[in-house]
Design a protein around this motif. Structure first.
Motif, PDB file in Angstrom:
ATOM      1  N   ASN A 238      -8.964  31.096-127.433  1.00 35.36           N
ATOM      2  CA  ASN A 238      -8.072  32.195-127.059  1.00 35.36           C
ATOM      3  C   ASN A 238      -8.656  33.542-127.463  1.00 35.36           C
ATOM      4  O   ASN A 238      -8.636  34.498-126.679  1.00 35.36           O
ATOM      5  CB  ASN A 238      -6.699  32.008-127.719  1.00 35.36           C
ATOM      6  N   ARG A 288       5.833  32.641-128.275  1.00 32.00           N
ATOM      7  CA  ARG A 288       4.423  33.019-128.438  1.00 32.00           C
ATOM      8  C   ARG A 288       3.528  32.311-127.430  1.00 32.00           C
ATOM      9  O   ARG A 288       2.741  32.931-126.713  1.00 32.00           O
ATOM     10  CB  ARG A 288       3.943  32.661-129.853  1.00 32.00           C
ATOM     11  N   ARG A 289       3.630  30.988-127.366  1.00 25.90           N
ATOM     12  CA  ARG A 289       2.758  30.204-126.492  1.00 25.90           C
ATOM     13  C   ARG A 289       3.023  30.514-125.023  1.00 25.90           C
ATOM     14  O   ARG A 289       2.074  30.704-124.237  1.00 25.90           O
ATOM     15  CB  ARG A 289       2.960  28.715-126.765  1.00 25.90           C
ATOM     16  N   CYS A 293       0.339  32.179-122.314  1.00 24.47           N
ATOM     17  CA  CYS A 293       0.004  31.484-121.061  1.00 24.47           C
ATOM     18  C   CYS A 293       0.309  32.364-119.853  1.00 24.47           C
ATOM     19  O   CYS A 293      -0.514  32.483-118.925  1.00 24.47           O
ATOM     20  CB  CYS A 293       0.775  30.169-120.963  1.00 24.47           C
ATOM     21  N   PHE A 362       0.499  35.277-133.413  1.00 27.27           N
ATOM     22  CA  PHE A 362       0.588  33.836-133.166  1.00 27.27           C
ATOM     23  C   PHE A 362      -0.373  33.063-134.070  1.00 27.27           C
ATOM     24  O   PHE A 362      -0.023  32.023-134.636  1.00 27.27           O
ATOM     25  CB  PHE A 362       0.284  33.566-131.691  1.00 27.27           C
TER      26      PHE A 362
END
Length: 372
Positions: A238, A288-289, A293, A362
């Protein structure tokens, strides 16, 4: 003059790097890579230095050396000296970013850390806009370097007015100085921090510091546990993608259609807006995820769209094709394709800046306190 005839003198033209575009080793690109390596070096080295001598002193040291380096860059007349000093300029600049982030986070309470952590680099974006103004009125890169020095010089005395990090003082056993720091904050902010409050705070702080279960953790432990190994690999990827897109689009603002100075300023504006929007994503139902994405997908679509739209006319890369195209058709095609391509690229810049902000928060939340 530069290739686009908008600069009087650039490092590329002064060092004859323009003639190396078709060679196996491009000195200009190598110089930029070494500059980026300097960012990594500064983050690692000054992270340890600030742990040793303190956040305030570490920040003052990095800022002072950064000013001196930019001042000496004004006098550089050879490519090797330029590349070496640029390495150190990048190291000291990024050291200021890393140390200031830690310093700010340590000075505020948990309820404000997410928001302040997202916004503390807003002046970084302001600097991008100011750089565009400086570049517009100073078309010689030597003059721009000198402007960096004079612009940063007035901020140097401000460091002596900054308080030391209270948490760092406690971690080094300098309890009396830490208490005085807390009382100073209390006076300046009209809060009521009495001895009883300080005593309770110290009990919690020292209880966490004396937790022996944290002593044996190190970098290798990130890969020993299967779950932590998975988190580490995914988050490293990431960070890699976010950094590549963010700096890739930012450093290539000059290749977008339109005025180079306006494009660079727009990058700063889009970055600033992204940092303002990022906390909304963090508090949204996406989480967060989900936010990461979503922004990765939208940013990827913008970048791919920018490339595809720019190539639509077929008159951009091949000299043979360009000769076959009618001049009027090419001009008409370039007008709308490059304009659309520019705004799609800026959309990608917005998404990469937002992901940069979110990935900071995150990453810290995914790891246990002992490893964080």
């Amino acid at each position: 003059m530069s290739p686009k005839n908008i600069f009087k003198n650039t490092a590329i033209t002064e060092f004859n790097w323009l003639c190396e575009e078709n060679s196996s080793i491009n000195s200009s690109e190598l110089s930029i890579s070494i500059f980026m390596l300097g960012l990594l070096f500064g983050a690692i080295l000054f992270g340890k230095i600030s742990d040793k001598i303190g956040r305030k002193q570490g920040l003052l040291l990095a800022f002072t050396f950064g000013l001196v380096t930019n001042f000496f860059l004004y006098f550089v007349s050879d490519p090797i000296g330029f590349t070496i000093l640029r390495f150190f300029a990048g190291a000291f600049a990024h050291a200021c970013v890393v140390i200031s982030y830690v310093y700010v986070i340590e000075q505020i309470g948990p309820s404000w850390r997410t928001f302040i952590g997202s916004q503390h680099l807003q002046f970084f974006e302001l600097g991008i806009v100011v750089l565009s103004i400086i570049g517009f009125y100073n078309r010689n890169w030597h003059d721009v370097q000198l402007a960096f020095f004079w612009l940063g010089l007035p901020f140097l005395p401000m460091f002596f007015a900054l308080p030391k990090s209270t948490r760092w003082l406690y971690s080094k056993g300098r309890t009396k100085e830490a208490r005085d720091n807390l009382k100073l904050f209390s006076e300046k902010t009209n809060c009521s921090i009495d001895d009883n409050f300080i005593h309770k705070f110290e009990e919690k702080f020292f209880a966490a510091e004396t937790d022996t279960s944290c002593e044996s953790f190190g970098f290798r432990d990130l890969f020993k546990n299967a779950k932590l190994r998975k988190i580490t690999i995914i988050m490293c990827f990431n960070w890699f993608v976010t950094s590549m897109v963010y700096y890739g689009l930012g450093l290539n603002a000059g290749s977008l259609s339109g005025d180079i100075f306006m494009n660079n300023a727009l990058c700063g504006v889009f970055d600033a807006i992204a940092k303002l929007v990022a906390p909304l994503f963090l508090r949204s139902k996406l989480g967060r995820r989900g936010s990461l994405c979503f922004l990765f997908v939208v940013g990827g679509i913008c970048c791919l769209g920018s490339m595809m739209v720019k190539r639509r006319s077929g008159c951009f890369d091949s000299a043979e094709i360009a000769d076959e195209c009618e001049i009027q058709e090419r001009i008409k095609s370039e007008n709308w394709t490059e304009e659309v391509s520019k705004w799609l690229a800026l959309g990608g810049k917005f998404c990469s800046s937002a992901t940069f902000t979110i990935v900071y928060v995150f990453t810290a939340e995914l790891y246990p306190t002992c490893i964080r």
